[in-house]
Structure formats: C-alpha cells, structure tokens
Design a protein around this motif. Structure first.
Motif, mmCIF file in Angstrom:
data_model
loop_
_atom_site.group_PDB
_atom_site.id
_atom_site.type_symbol
_atom_site.label_atom_id
_atom_site.label_comp_id
_atom_site.label_asym_id
_atom_site.label_seq_id
_atom_site.Cartn_x
_atom_site.Cartn_y
_atom_site.Cartn_z
ATOM 1 N N ASP A 11 -21.889 22.260 -28.226
ATOM 2 C CA ASP A 11 -22.085 20.945 -27.620
ATOM 3 C C ASP A 11 -23.216 21.032 -26.586
ATOM 4 O OD1 ASP A 11 -21.906 18.531 -26.321
ATOM 5 O OD2 ASP A 11 -19.887 18.850 -25.526
ATOM 6 N N PRO A 12 -24.267 20.223 -26.764
ATOM 7 C CA PRO A 12 -25.393 20.310 -25.822
ATOM 8 C C PRO A 12 -25.145 19.598 -24.489
ATOM 9 C CG PRO A 12 -25.846 18.689 -27.516
ATOM 10 C CD PRO A 12 -24.512 19.279 -27.852
ATOM 11 N N ALA A 13 -24.013 18.907 -24.354
ATOM 12 C CA ALA A 13 -23.792 18.139 -23.116
ATOM 13 C C ALA A 13 -22.302 18.052 -22.769
ATOM 14 C CB ALA A 13 -24.366 16.735 -23.275
ATOM 15 N N PRO A 14 -21.691 19.174 -22.383
ATOM 16 C CA PRO A 14 -20.247 19.146 -22.138
ATOM 17 C C PRO A 14 -19.844 18.218 -20.985
ATOM 18 C CG PRO A 14 -21.079 21.407 -22.115
ATOM 19 C CD PRO A 14 -22.265 20.497 -22.148
ATOM 20 N N VAL A 15 -18.669 17.644 -21.136
ATOM 21 C CA VAL A 15 -18.059 16.789 -20.107
ATOM 22 C C VAL A 15 -16.597 17.192 -19.997
ATOM 23 C CG1 VAL A 15 -17.438 14.424 -19.464
ATOM 24 C CG2 VAL A 15 -19.559 14.844 -20.693
ATOM 25 N N PHE A 16 -16.078 17.312 -18.778
ATOM 26 C CA PHE A 16 -14.633 17.537 -18.648
ATOM 27 C C PHE A 16 -14.099 16.943 -17.360
ATOM 28 C CE2 PHE A 16 -16.650 21.764 -17.605
ATOM 29 C CZ PHE A 16 -16.439 21.742 -16.228
ATOM 30 N N ALA A 17 -12.773 16.873 -17.284
ATOM 31 C CA ALA A 17 -12.105 16.240 -16.145
ATOM 32 C C ALA A 17 -11.417 17.295 -15.300
ATOM 33 C CB ALA A 17 -11.078 15.242 -16.663
ATOM 34 N N ASN A 18 -11.252 16.996 -14.017
ATOM 35 C CA ASN A 18 -10.519 17.891 -13.121
ATOM 36 C C ASN A 18 -9.655 17.051 -12.188
ATOM 37 O OD1 ASN A 18 -9.961 20.510 -11.777
ATOM 38 N ND2 ASN A 18 -11.051 19.592 -10.060
ATOM 39 N N THR A 19 -8.373 17.383 -12.102
ATOM 40 C CA THR A 19 -7.497 16.754 -11.118
ATOM 41 C C THR A 19 -6.840 17.849 -10.313
ATOM 42 O OG1 THR A 19 -6.979 15.015 -12.705
ATOM 43 C CG2 THR A 19 -5.599 15.134 -10.738
ATOM 44 N N CYS A 20 -6.860 17.708 -8.997
ATOM 45 C CA CYS A 20 -6.266 18.729 -8.151
ATOM 46 C C CYS A 20 -5.307 18.060 -7.159
ATOM 47 C CB CYS A 20 -7.377 19.465 -7.423
ATOM 48 S SG CYS A 20 -6.751 20.872 -6.557
ATOM 49 N N TYR A 21 -4.028 18.409 -7.285
ATOM 50 C CA TYR A 21 -3.023 17.830 -6.395
ATOM 51 C C TYR A 21 -2.736 18.764 -5.232
ATOM 52 C CZ TYR A 21 -1.907 14.332 -9.949
ATOM 53 O OH TYR A 21 -1.983 13.292 -10.830
ATOM 54 N N SER A 22 -2.391 18.195 -4.076
ATOM 55 C CA SER A 22 -1.889 18.979 -2.952
ATOM 56 C C SER A 22 -0.616 18.305 -2.463
ATOM 57 C CB SER A 22 -2.889 19.003 -1.796
ATOM 58 O OG SER A 22 -4.148 19.472 -2.232
ATOM 59 N N TYR A 23 0.407 19.128 -2.211
ATOM 60 C CA TYR A 23 1.649 18.590 -1.657
ATOM 61 C C TYR A 23 1.542 18.595 -0.131
ATOM 62 C CZ TYR A 23 4.120 19.239 -6.161
ATOM 63 O OH TYR A 23 4.537 19.181 -7.452
ATOM 64 N N VAL A 24 1.815 17.456 0.503
ATOM 65 C CA VAL A 24 1.733 17.410 1.960
ATOM 66 C C VAL A 24 3.086 17.710 2.621
ATOM 67 C CG1 VAL A 24 -0.257 15.875 1.970
ATOM 68 C CG2 VAL A 24 2.061 14.899 2.077
ATOM 69 N N ASN A 25 4.180 17.611 1.853
ATOM 70 C CA ASN A 25 5.500 18.086 2.283
ATOM 71 C C ASN A 25 6.284 18.396 1.012
ATOM 72 O OD1 ASN A 25 6.297 15.570 1.335
ATOM 73 N ND2 ASN A 25 6.532 14.677 3.364
ATOM 74 N N ASP A 26 7.626 18.368 1.069
ATOM 75 C CA ASP A 26 8.354 18.704 -0.160
ATOM 76 C C ASP A 26 8.462 17.513 -1.113
ATOM 77 O OD1 ASP A 26 9.965 17.376 1.637
ATOM 78 O OD2 ASP A 26 11.787 18.471 1.114
ATOM 79 N N LYS A 27 8.024 16.334 -0.680
ATOM 80 C CA LYS A 27 8.242 15.136 -1.516
ATOM 81 C C LYS A 27 6.981 14.369 -1.873
ATOM 82 C CE LYS A 27 12.942 14.082 -0.102
ATOM 83 N NZ LYS A 27 12.995 15.070 1.009
ATOM 84 N N MET A 28 5.898 14.574 -1.155
ATOM 85 C CA MET A 28 4.714 13.732 -1.373
ATOM 86 C C MET A 28 3.461 14.562 -1.642
ATOM 87 S SD MET A 28 4.977 10.453 1.110
ATOM 88 C CE MET A 28 5.396 11.182 2.657
#
Ligand SMILES: Cc1cc2nc3c(=O)[nH]c(=O)nc-3n(C[C@H](O)[C@H](O)[C@H](O)COP(=O)(O)OP(=O)(O)OC[C@H]3O[C@@H](n4cnc5c(N)ncnc54)[C@H](O)[C@@H]3O)c2cc1C
Lengths: 453, 147
Positions: free
Chosen positions: A386-403
């Motif tokens: 593929d001469p033009a790759p595209v991809f997605a990235n999602t990065c979660y961080s937990y701020v406590n035990d619930k959110m």
C-alpha cells in the motif's frame, strides 16, 4: 545454502525416526528454507510439533518464505498473526520471545490503584500460536547476522528471509546509574514494563500509613505511553483518596508541561485530586538515593516514602544489536510504508522501538504491525505494498476506578514528508465519564483478543 | 483484465482498486499476481485484496475485534459488530459521526479523519466479513520467572 542449514544436512529422509531427536530440538527451524520445507513439515508432523492440518498445508503448498519476529509483545504478536492470516498461511512465521507470558502494560496502572489484579492482565501465547500455526521459540535473542540472515539466541539459531524486530523499550540507566541493579529496582521500581515490579509497587503503596508521600518521575518525551504517567498519578491518588486521604502524590515531570491530554489531566489534578497531586514541571531527575528514597532534580531534593522513577528509554536491546537505533542513538528510523529499517535491508522494526514522532502506544504498535505485515506479505508475493497507509489510534486513561478519558486520531502517510501525520478531526474527551471507562474496558478486552487469539 | 482472476464480486474489486491504485500499477500488479499464482498455485484462490482498506479496517480491531467481530463480556458495553453489517447503515452512521449529527464520545474523532471513499470501502469490507464470536485469551497467574 547447505552451510547455513547444518541441521537439514543431517536429516535422513528415508529414516524419519532417526530424525526425531534433531527435529525435536528447539532450534529445529534453522533448517527451514524453501527447498527443505516439505520435508521439514513432514518431520514436524512426526514429532507433533505442528498440528497435522497446518503441517499438511505447509507440506502441500510451498511457502512464500520464512519471517522471524523478535519479541512477542503487542507489535510482534500482531505481526505474526496477520502475516499468517493475510498470506493465507503461505508464509512461515517464527516468534522468538524471552518471556513465557504476555503481561499487558495497558490497564497495569489500575493494579496500582487497586481496582485490578496483575493476574487479570497476564495471558499465555497458546491460542494465538495454535489458531494461526505460528512457531514459537521461548528464548532470548543475542545476535543477528544480516549476511547469512540468521538470528542467534541463547540456545540456538534460526534463518530468516525477512526479520521483524519488536523488542519494546530498554531503560537508559547511564543517567541514573544508582538504579541499574535489580536490588535497586526492588526498592525503587519503575513498573514501566508490567510484571513483578508492578506488583511490588502496589505492595509498597499498600504498606504505607496515612499521611505518606508517593513521588514519581516522568522522563523527557519521547517515552513509552505519553499519558501513562499522568494516569498513574491519578490511580495512586484515587487509592489514597479512598484509603489514605492525608497522603500526597508528587509528580516530578522532566517536561515543561503535561504532554498528553493536558487540559483534561490538569482539570482532574486540580478538581478530583485537589491538595493531593502536586505536579511539578521542568523537574529532570539528576540523581537518585535509593536507600533513602530521595530524588534530586536540578532545583530541589525530594524525599519519598514510596519512590517510582520512570527512567528515560530507547529502542529495545534487540534493536541495538545492529545499531538500528540511529535517531539520537535511541530510536529506529524506518520506511513507514514497510517498516523496513533504514539501516539494514530485509530487517523491519515495529512498536515502541520506532522513531515515528507518534505516541508510543499499544494500539499504535498493533497498527504499525499490520502495515508491516501487509507490506511483507505483498513483497514476498511480488506485489506492491500500500503506497499510502492510514490507521487509527485510540488511547484511554483511567482517572479513577470508574471513569476514563481518551485521545483518538487517524494517522495518514504524507507522501511528501514520508511520515505518518495526524489527520484533521482527532481529539480528546470533553470530560471523564463512566461510559468511557466501559469503552476502555472494551478496548482492552478486544485488543487482547485481537493480539492473543 | 480483472476478469481474468477468480472474482466473486467484480464491482467490489474494481471499487477497491480504484481507490488507491493507478491503472498502470494495476496492470503491473495484475501481471505479477498471475505469474506468482501460476508459480505457486497460492494466490489465485482469492482475489487480491485492497491492502489499503484491509489494513485500515484492521486498525479498528482494538475496539471492534479481529475483522469486525468484537468480544462480548458482561461488565462493559458491547461494541457494534462491524462484520456483516449492512453497508448503507455503516455509511449513514459514519457520515453522521463525521458531520457531528450523531453525538459520540470517540467515534467522531475517527470518522472525521477518514475520507468518504474510505468510509464507503470500509462499509463494503466489513459487510463481507463473516460474523463469528470473538474469543478472549484466558487470564493466568503471573509466574515467578517473569520479569
Ligand atoms: C503503565 C503503562 C500503561 C500503558 N497504557 C497503555 C494504554 O492504555 N493504551 C495503549 O495503547 N498503550 C499503553 N501503554 C503502552 C504500551 O504498553 C506499549 O506501547 C506497547 O507495549 C508497545 O508494544 P511493543 O510490542 O513495542 O513492546 P512490548 O509490548 O513491550 O513487547 C516487547 C516484547 O519483546 C520481548 N523481547 C525484548 N527483547 C527480546 C529479546 N532480545 N529476545 C526475545 N524477546 C525479547 C519482550 O519480552 C516483550 O514481550 C502503556 C504502557 C505502560 C508502561
């Protein structure tokens, strides 16, 4: 050819039982080559090392070649699986991994917060091996010969047509020599590779009395997982808030400001953990007194009850063997269409070891792995990647035990600059929420499923 | 030229290729595929996939599972199964995320970064994937010999 395949020369095609002891050895695969593959596959059926179905497929269809992958973390295991899937099993894949278990760094900060146990993040490699017919060698790589195309391990060697190096990170103790020993890391763990240090750090936190001080440090970017240290500060603070409310978290950040999800983390520090998290930018650690749990910056000396120094990092040791880490003597320069190293031909580098300017995340490691896998399958089938790759990235961080909160972007190959760049439209959460914590859990469980089954 | 390969869905394949490849590259690739297929009797089983869309689609796996088949665990919200999803539904939802018409926590950040072509081709790609249930690896006790 025969010189680089000594085991194969010793095999007797007319006497399979005489071959068994040879084939049974961990380094049997070193005799692998296009010409010998049919015989090898038969031998492997005999020894039970390959399922008969896989071996039959290998025996009846000559493979397009053999890819060896160093490191079975997020990047390496994903590359192994997708090369097998996308080559319709016509490329043989061997992974060399020094650990017998996969322990996830993502979610490991929750072990410190107390809402997760390390045993919930620890997995075996059995399913991914079996489901995709991947050869798995439990050994540590010590050398690479790019002329003979061979990888040397503590207990043998393996030939490759293409090599992928995915060893994650190595800690740079030159600047913090007091932390280089195992004993020092017992007292001052980094817990930046999930495992026993994570467990150790949690135990130290549990042993604290109320009113204690936890000090952690963040190295200058780039390092593994940009939001990870800020998530860690939140997790420890969340634990303190519930169980040791007079305790404090001091964050010594070598960077001039919070480098990921800044507005969100600033708000969380100031509101959710007001008077508990003390964030200090421009605080580069210059010396650590291990016995007294004291960290020195250029400006001050900070005493801790529990000390967590995250050292500066560079490409994993296996990437240093060929000096592939040519950028600042730390990270590896690659072609973003194939992830082939700019230093060594037929050698690809993926995951945290790569110099990409993008966040070093598990999701990113798997995306790089798939672009690399797709390109290798194409190249080994005489097709164009593929001469033009595209991809997605999602990065979660937990701020406590619930959110949790997220940062998400699509990344696109820029043909002029020849790098991956964030596309317009990416961004972060409006605010922490329980819904996003549920998505974060879904992310973790799905990425584990994608990588490990 | 394309019809010389075994294809179930010619229109789909044409759409795939139009997105990323010029016709001259296509010609070269097509020739190469044929010769490799003849040599190894390997590649001719399936149509050559659109590498661009396949890799992009695979990067959705972190949340939506391998080939769009997420796993379903009790303690978190099940994510949409993309495998076998109706193409029109996929396109409508993604365009709604992209325009902001459908509110989202995360998906608007992805939809806005994709082109209309990519959304259309992703819709076709996922609609062609078989629905199977994703599996989870089994957690283990951390062993003493681990780092
Ligand atoms: C606390 C923390 C939280 C994080 N949270 C997230 C998150 O929420 N989301 C996210 O996307 N990312 C997160 N990350 C980042 C993520 O863990 C890394 O980006 C990811 O692990 C990189 O994958 P990799 O394959 O390059 O390296 P690794 O996953 O570390 O894999 C490298 C593998 O190579 C093996 N190896 C190394 N050298 C050799 C050798 N010589 N021979 C044989 N085997 C070898 C190692 O044993 C290891 O298994 C977090 C990281 C940390 C530390």
């Amino acid at each position: 050819m025969s010189k680089s395949h000594p085991t194969f020369d010793k095999l007797d095609p007319l006497n399979p039982s005489a071959n068994q002891h040879l084939l049974n050895r961990r380094n049997f695969i070193k005799s692998l080559s296009l010409g010998s593959y049919g015989l090898m596959a038969n031998g492997l059926i005999a020894t039970g090392l390959l399922g008969s179905q896989n071996a039959m497929a290998l025996a009846s269809k000559p493979p397009l070649g053999h890819v060896v992958i160093i490191g079975g973390g997020y990047a390496g295991t994903t590359a192994a699986k997708y090369i097998r899937m996308w080559s319709l099993n016509n490329i043989a894949v061997t992974v060399i991994e020094k650990s017998s278990q996969f322990v996830s760094c993502p979610v490991s900060n929750l072990v410190l917060g107390g809402s997760k146990n390390i045993n919930e993040l620890t997995f075996g490699y059995d399913l991914v091996q079996k489901n995709h017919g991947i050869e798995w060698v439990h050994d540590e790589v010590t050398g690479i010969d790019t002329v003979a195309r061979k990888v040397k391990m503590a207990r043998g060697e393996i030939s490759y047509d293409r090599l992928i190096i995915a060893p994650g990170i190595d800690f740079m103790y030159e600047s913090l020599p007091n932390l280089a020993t195992e004993e020092a890391q017992q007292l001052v763990p980094n817990a930046w590779k999930a495992g026993w240090q994570t467990v150790n750090l949690r135990k130290q936190l549990e042993a604290l009395s109320d009113g204690s001080i936890f000090v952690m440090s963040i190295p200058k970017a780039p390092y593994r997982c940009p939001p990870g240290p800020y998530e860690r500060a939140c997790q420890v603070a969340s634990y303190f808030k519930a169980h040791k409310p007079a305790s404090k978290v001091i964050v010594l950040d070598a960077n001039a400001e919070i480098i990921s999800k800044k507005a969100l983390f600033t708000k969380v520090f100031n509101e959710m953990y007001a008077n508990m998290i003390d964030y200090r930018p421009n605080s580069l650690i210059v010396e650590v007194d291990v016995a007294n749990k004291t960290a020195k910056t250029e400006f001050e000396t900070v005493e801790a009850d529990v000390l967590n120094i995250i050292p500066p990092q560079r490409a994993g040791k296996a990437a240093q063997i060929l000096s592939l880490n040519n950028i600042d003597k730390r990270w590896c320069e690659v072609d973003f269409l194939t992830y082939e190293s700019k230093i060594a031909a037929n050698v690809h580098v993926i995951g945290d070891s790569v110099s990409s300017g993008l966040p070093k995340s598990a999701h990113m490691a798997t995306s790089q792995a798939r672009v690399c896998a797709s390109a290798i399958v194409a190249l080994m089938s005489q097709q164009q990647p593929d001469p033009a790759p595209v991809f997605a990235n999602t990065c979660y961080s937990y701020v406590n035990d619930k959110m949790a909160i997220h940062v998400a972007n699509v990344y696109r190959y820029d043909a002029t600059k020849k790098i991956m760049l964030a596309a317009d439209g990416g961004g972060v959460s409006d605010k922490p929420s329980e819904l996003e914590a549920s998505y974060a859990a879904a992310w973790a469980n799905n990425i584990w499923s994608d990588v490990l089954t | 030229m394309l019809s010389s390969h075994t294809l179930n869905n010619k229109r789909l394949r044409l759409a795939y290729f139009d997105c990323v490849l010029t016709s001259s590259v296509l010609l070269i690739m097509s020739t190469l595929i044929t010769s490799v297929a003849q040599a190894a009797e390997v590649i001719s089983i399936k149509p050559a996939p659109n590498l661009h869309i396949r890799t992009l689609a695979a990067s959705c796996a972190a949340c939506h599972g391998t080939n769009g088949n997420p796993i379903n665990v009790k303690n978190f919200t099940a994510l949409p199964i993309l495998a076998g999803l109706d193409t029109q539904y996929f396109i409508t939802q993604m365009l709604a995320f992209k325009s902001g018409e459908r509110p989202a926590t995360v998906m608007h950040h992805h939809a806005k970064g994709l082109t209309i072509d990519e959304i259309n081709l992703l819709a076709i790609y996922f609609s062609q994937q078989k629905r199977i249930s994703g599996i989870s690896p089994k957690p283990q006790l951390l062993k003493a010999d681990h780092e």
